[in-house]
Design a protein around this motif. Structure first.
Motif, short mmCIF file in Angstrom:
data_model
loop_
_atom_site.label_atom_id
_atom_site.label_comp_id
_atom_site.label_asym_id
_atom_site.label_seq_id
_atom_site.Cartn_x
_atom_site.Cartn_y
_atom_site.Cartn_z
N SER A 42 -3.46 -3.13 -9.71
CA SER A 42 -4.31 -3.05 -8.51
C SER A 42 -5.26 -4.23 -8.43
N ALA A 46 -5.28 -7.19 -5.57
CA ALA A 46 -6.49 -7.53 -4.81
C ALA A 46 -6.81 -9.01 -4.87
N GLN A 262 -1.48 8.88 1.53
CA GLN A 262 -2.90 8.79 1.19
C GLN A 262 -3.38 7.35 1.17
N LEU A 263 -2.52 6.44 0.70
CA LEU A 263 -2.89 5.02 0.68
C LEU A 263 -3.00 4.46 2.10
N ILE A 264 -2.06 4.86 2.95
CA ILE A 264 -2.09 4.38 4.33
C ILE A 264 -3.36 4.84 5.05
N LYS A 265 -3.76 6.09 4.78
CA LYS A 265 -4.97 6.62 5.40
C LYS A 265 -6.24 6.10 4.74
N GLY A 266 -6.11 5.47 3.59
CA GLY A 266 -7.27 4.96 2.88
C GLY A 266 -8.07 6.02 2.14
N HIS A 267 -7.41 7.15 1.83
CA HIS A 267 -8.09 8.25 1.16
C HIS A 267 -8.00 8.17 -0.37
N PRO A 269 -7.69 5.28 -3.88
CA PRO A 269 -7.59 3.90 -4.39
C PRO A 269 -6.18 3.60 -4.89
N LEU A 270 -5.80 2.33 -4.86
CA LEU A 270 -4.47 1.93 -5.30
C LEU A 270 -4.26 2.22 -6.78
#
Length: 296
Positions: A42, A46, A262-267, A269-270
């Motif tokens: 991750s 980044a 969940q990642l697409i919604k930003g709910h 962390p990677l």
């Protein structure tokens, strides 16, 4: 299945304690390796420089090697225990055969007893070598991994909790079906063993009477019966292994789909999603190994 009769084997309690400790260490190493690996990936994703995470990469490598080192030690310990126990069982079996005398050999069949002493004890040793590590692993590894996943994400933990019992029930049903075919194969194998030994004993008599060629056809018929029984057993084994792998893949895929959403919604962390995704196959691995080794 584990029953009390296994606890009567010499040295089994100390052996099980060693397996339990090594399995716990291995499970913790799996969790920590997934934690550090997901963190490094991750961070690199980044855009952070790899040099800053050299320590994390080193920790991942350490726990990765620890995990496989524990697996190596477990296999070695199981091999030594199985070898020692198999040798003891063979001595007890030979002693019992001498005590029971020729009448027992006549009733059970010489070929069957010879196969039992030679191949049977070897297969029993292989069974011990596979059985105990797999049972300990099924009891320890999924539980520890599941607890850690729950600390990361409750929904992912619930998905894993629901899918594993379904997989185990399917494994039991397949095992019962395979057991019926295995028992038929064993009965056919006993007939073949007795027939082969009796044929060797009476080979000179058959040749003297001119019946050796006709007896050859009988041997061929018995061998074909054993071949057909073996192929039926292998067909069930391969089909069940494929089905087990398929359902495991679906279970991991369901977790992956949820994590992706969940990642697409930003709910989430990677790093958390990656850790759960790495641990999901490891969570189902002990059950898959039990399914594969059951047929072996």
């Amino acid at each position: 299945m584990m029953n009390r009769s296994w606890l009567k084997l010499q040295g089994v309690k100390g052996f099980l304690l060693k397996l339990f400790i090594m399995t716990v260490i291995q499970s913790v190493a799996i969790i920590l390796a997934a934690k550090w690996l997901s963190g490094v990936i991750s961070s690199l994703f980044a855009g952070e420089p790899p040099v800053e995470h050299a320590g994390a990469m080193g920790l991942f490598l350490l726990f990765f090697l620890l995990r496989h080192g524990m697996q190596f030690l477990t296999d070695q310990e199981a091999s030594r225990f199985a070898e020692r126990t198999g040798a003891g069982v063979r001595k007890q079996l030979l002693k019992k055969l001498v005590q029971n005398g020729p009448r027992f050999a006549k009733r059970e069949g010489t070929g069957n007893l010879v196969t039992l002493v030679l191949e049977g004890v070897t297969q029993f040793r292989t069974y011990l070598e596979l059985f105990f590590p797999r049972m300990i692993s099924v009891a320890v590894t999924p539980a520890l991994l599941l607890v850690y996943v729950y600390t990361l994400d409750v929904t992912s933990g619930l998905i894993l909790t629901v899918t594993l019992p379904v997989l185990i029930v399917f494994l039991i049903l397949v095992g019962l079906a395979a057991q019926k075919h295995t028992e038929k194969q064993l009965a056919s194998f006993r007939v073949l063993s007795n027939h082969f030994v009796d044929s060797l004993r009476g080979l000179e008599t058959l040749k003297f009477l001119g019946r050796s060629r006709a007896h050859g056809h009988t041997m061929e018929r018995v061998s074909n019966q054993y071949r057909e029984a073996t192929m039926r057993t292998l067909r069930v084994a391969f089909l069940s292994s494929f089905a087990l792998e398929f359902f495991t893949m679906l279970s991991v895929a369901s977790v992956a789909v949820y994590l992706g959403l969940q990642l697409i919604k930003g709910h989430m962390p990677l790093a958390t999603a990656l850790a759960i995704l790495i641990l999901a196959p490891e969570y189902f691995l002990p059950v898959r190994m039990v399914g594969a080794d059951y047929h072996a």
